[in-house]
Design a protein around this motif. Structure first.
Motif, mmCIF file in Angstrom:
data_model
loop_
_atom_site.group_PDB
_atom_site.id
_atom_site.type_symbol
_atom_site.label_atom_id
_atom_site.label_comp_id
_atom_site.label_asym_id
_atom_site.label_seq_id
_atom_site.Cartn_x
_atom_site.Cartn_y
_atom_site.Cartn_z
ATOM 1 N N LYS A 152 0.561 -1.267 -0.019
ATOM 2 C CA LYS A 152 -0.038 0.036 0.055
ATOM 3 C C LYS A 152 0.841 1.321 -0.012
ATOM 4 O O LYS A 152 0.648 2.355 -0.673
ATOM 5 N N ILE A 153 1.975 1.045 0.906
ATOM 6 C CA ILE A 153 2.821 2.454 0.741
ATOM 7 C C ILE A 153 3.366 2.602 -0.571
ATOM 8 O O ILE A 153 3.485 3.713 -0.987
ATOM 9 N N ILE A 154 4.013 1.680 -1.088
ATOM 10 C CA ILE A 154 4.636 1.815 -2.679
ATOM 11 C C ILE A 154 3.591 2.300 -3.393
ATOM 12 O O ILE A 154 4.102 3.503 -4.106
ATOM 13 N N SER A 155 2.405 1.619 -3.509
ATOM 14 C CA SER A 155 1.541 2.262 -4.423
ATOM 15 C C SER A 155 1.240 3.424 -4.396
ATOM 16 O O SER A 155 1.142 4.445 -4.881
ATOM 17 N N TYR A 156 0.803 4.087 -2.697
ATOM 18 C CA TYR A 156 0.379 5.428 -2.413
ATOM 19 C C TYR A 156 1.462 6.457 -2.926
ATOM 20 O O TYR A 156 1.158 7.299 -3.471
ATOM 21 N N VAL A 157 2.811 6.294 -2.380
ATOM 22 C CA VAL A 157 3.792 7.205 -2.652
ATOM 23 C C VAL A 157 4.059 7.240 -3.912
ATOM 24 O O VAL A 157 4.486 8.397 -4.391
ATOM 25 N N SER A 158 4.017 6.009 -4.920
ATOM 26 C CA SER A 158 4.367 6.331 -6.229
ATOM 27 C C SER A 158 3.398 7.145 -7.120
ATOM 28 O O SER A 158 3.359 7.251 -8.130
ATOM 29 N N GLN A 159 2.287 7.310 -6.592
ATOM 30 C CA GLN A 159 1.297 8.280 -7.226
ATOM 31 C C GLN A 159 1.689 9.457 -7.349
ATOM 32 O O GLN A 159 1.346 10.582 -8.311
ATOM 33 N N PHE A 160 2.468 10.082 -6.301
ATOM 34 C CA PHE A 160 2.975 11.542 -6.174
ATOM 35 C C PHE A 160 4.462 11.617 -6.766
ATOM 36 O O PHE A 160 4.798 12.456 -7.414
ATOM 37 N N ILE A 161 5.114 10.399 -6.313
ATOM 38 C CA ILE A 161 6.695 10.585 -6.510
ATOM 39 C C ILE A 161 7.158 9.219 -7.335
ATOM 40 O O ILE A 161 6.784 8.050 -6.941
ATOM 41 N N THR A 162 7.817 9.513 -8.359
ATOM 42 C CA THR A 162 8.631 8.379 -8.904
ATOM 43 C C THR A 162 9.746 7.619 -8.001
ATOM 44 O O THR A 162 10.359 8.205 -7.445
ATOM 45 N N LEU A 163 9.298 6.477 -7.893
ATOM 46 C CA LEU A 163 10.581 5.658 -7.179
ATOM 47 C C LEU A 163 11.585 5.186 -8.096
ATOM 48 O O LEU A 163 11.332 4.827 -9.477
ATOM 49 N N LYS A 164 12.888 5.197 -7.564
ATOM 50 C CA LYS A 164 14.107 4.838 -8.263
ATOM 51 C C LYS A 164 14.776 3.662 -7.613
ATOM 52 O O LYS A 164 14.786 3.490 -6.268
ATOM 53 N N THR A 165 15.653 2.977 -8.569
ATOM 54 C CA THR A 165 16.282 1.847 -7.723
ATOM 55 C C THR A 165 17.415 2.592 -6.646
ATOM 56 O O THR A 165 17.930 3.489 -6.979
ATOM 57 N N GLY A 166 17.431 1.947 -5.738
ATOM 58 C CA GLY A 166 18.229 2.500 -4.562
ATOM 59 C C GLY A 166 17.580 3.306 -3.516
ATOM 60 O O GLY A 166 18.187 3.599 -2.468
ATOM 61 N N ASP A 167 16.240 3.663 -3.897
ATOM 62 C CA ASP A 167 15.413 4.535 -2.884
ATOM 63 C C ASP A 167 15.246 3.755 -1.657
ATOM 64 O O ASP A 167 15.124 2.680 -1.853
ATOM 65 N N LEU A 168 15.070 4.326 -0.468
ATOM 66 C CA LEU A 168 14.724 3.803 0.631
ATOM 67 C C LEU A 168 13.565 4.291 1.398
ATOM 68 O O LEU A 168 13.261 5.357 1.203
ATOM 69 N N ILE A 169 12.395 3.191 1.866
ATOM 70 C CA ILE A 169 11.492 3.611 2.287
ATOM 71 C C ILE A 169 11.321 3.205 3.908
ATOM 72 O O ILE A 169 11.528 2.043 3.950
ATOM 73 N N TYR A 170 11.568 4.125 4.515
ATOM 74 C CA TYR A 170 11.449 3.778 6.167
ATOM 75 C C TYR A 170 9.758 3.757 6.552
ATOM 76 O O TYR A 170 9.153 4.820 6.009
ATOM 77 N N THR A 171 9.404 2.629 6.945
ATOM 78 C CA THR A 171 8.015 2.356 6.916
ATOM 79 C C THR A 171 7.251 2.647 8.362
ATOM 80 O O THR A 171 6.272 2.217 8.318
ATOM 81 N N GLY A 172 7.768 3.415 9.062
ATOM 82 C CA GLY A 172 7.297 3.918 10.405
ATOM 83 C C GLY A 172 7.706 3.173 11.664
ATOM 84 O O GLY A 172 8.244 1.993 11.472
ATOM 85 N N THR A 173 7.410 3.628 12.516
ATOM 86 C CA THR A 173 7.925 3.023 13.825
ATOM 87 C C THR A 173 6.888 2.567 14.760
ATOM 88 O O THR A 173 5.616 3.234 14.859
ATOM 89 N N PRO A 174 7.115 1.285 15.493
ATOM 90 C CA PRO A 174 6.086 0.864 16.757
ATOM 91 C C PRO A 174 6.329 1.922 17.841
ATOM 92 O O PRO A 174 7.163 2.822 18.084
ATOM 93 N N GLU A 175 5.296 1.515 18.697
ATOM 94 C CA GLU A 175 5.522 2.390 19.888
ATOM 95 C C GLU A 175 6.801 2.045 20.640
ATOM 96 O O GLU A 175 7.590 1.206 20.558
ATOM 97 N N GLY A 176 7.119 2.831 21.759
ATOM 98 C CA GLY A 176 8.162 2.891 22.584
ATOM 99 C C GLY A 176 9.441 3.799 22.194
ATOM 100 O O GLY A 176 10.491 3.592 22.816
ATOM 101 N N VAL A 177 9.000 4.882 21.424
ATOM 102 C CA VAL A 177 9.899 5.772 21.076
ATOM 103 C C VAL A 177 10.297 6.497 22.096
ATOM 104 O O VAL A 177 9.707 6.640 23.225
ATOM 105 N N GLY A 178 11.647 6.782 22.224
ATOM 106 C CA GLY A 178 12.101 7.698 23.411
ATOM 107 C C GLY A 178 13.622 8.139 23.123
ATOM 108 O O GLY A 178 14.333 7.960 22.229
ATOM 109 N N PRO A 179 14.088 9.122 24.349
ATOM 110 C CA PRO A 179 15.281 9.798 23.966
ATOM 111 C C PRO A 179 16.597 8.719 23.907
ATOM 112 O O PRO A 179 16.683 7.929 24.558
ATOM 113 N N VAL A 180 17.499 9.146 23.418
ATOM 114 C CA VAL A 180 18.899 8.790 23.522
ATOM 115 C C VAL A 180 19.762 9.600 24.220
ATOM 116 O O VAL A 180 19.482 10.998 24.040
ATOM 117 N N LYS A 181 20.826 9.194 24.716
ATOM 118 C CA LYS A 181 21.852 9.988 25.264
ATOM 119 C C LYS A 181 23.227 9.557 25.085
ATOM 120 O O LYS A 181 23.476 8.265 24.450
#
Ligand code: MG
Length: 201
Positions: A152-181
């Motif tokens: 779904k992500i690939i289909s959706y994004v490619s409606q707006f932006i041409t995808l090219k070989t080597g492009d990276l798609i970060y697909t979102g993060t699960p819960e538990g985000v927090g600070p690093v030190k």
């Protein structure tokens, strides 16, 4: 190459950010200067609240535009792990002012990337991602919890932006985000594969 990041793609993370669960994919981009292949990350001095967001990353293997969801699976051949580092304090300011997020999300080295696993070596239905900080689990997500599937992500994004070989798609993060030190060690696991290690300096 370009880096496309999906926001709020796990309901539990949207909830922890006090954001609504989206009805269509939310995406933003990072420039190639955001990519970090080394194992050391230096916290930039413009933030006092740098958060980790561990994400499954798709590597695009052929160019495409207006990709139908049914064929999207043939446009990526490897899956890896990356971190969508976020200056949460800056992002909060941007959000409050209704401004774009780039300062908080797209800065140099904000997209560490680990090694990749061939898609053909994975059962796409049961992928799990886990982040350990100093040996302790902080984030755990399952691909079955994604609000919008890889296709779904690939289909959706490619409606707006041409995808090219080597492009990276970060697909979102699960819960538990927090600070690093400074001094933290971050380790990312995709199932049993240890794909990413990062020391914070
Ligand atoms: Mg993210």
């Amino acid at each position: 190459m370009k880096i496309i990041c999906i926001g709020r793609n796990y309901a539990a993370h949207a909830k922890e950010m006090k954001a609504e669960v989206p009805t269509e994919p939310v995406f933003f981009m990072k420039p190639d200067t955001a990519l970090l292949k080394e194992n050391v990350f230096y916290i930039p001095d413009f933030t006092k609240d740098l958060h980790h967001e561990l994400e499954l990353v798709l590597k695009i293997c052929k160019a495409g535009k207006h990709i139908h969801e049914q064929f999207a699976g043939s446009y990526y051949d490897e899956i890896g792990l990356g971190i969508d580092f976020t200056a949460r304090d800056i992002q909060a300011q941007c959000k409050a002012q209704g401004l774009p997020w780039e300062k908080a999300k797209a800065f140099d080295n904000s997209a560490p990337i680990g090694t990749f696993v061939k898609k053909s070596d994975l059962d796409l239905q049961t992928i799990q991602l886990e982040l350990k900080v100093n040996g302790e689990r902080r984030q755990l997500g399952r691909v079955s919890d994604l609000i919008f599937s890889f296709d779904k992500i690939i289909s959706y994004v490619s409606q707006f932006i041409t995808l090219k070989t080597g492009d990276l798609i970060y697909t979102g993060t699960p819960e538990g985000v927090g600070p690093v030190k400074i001094g933290d060690t971050l380790e990312g696991f995709l199932n049993e594969h240890h794909l990413l290690t990062l020391t914070i300096k």
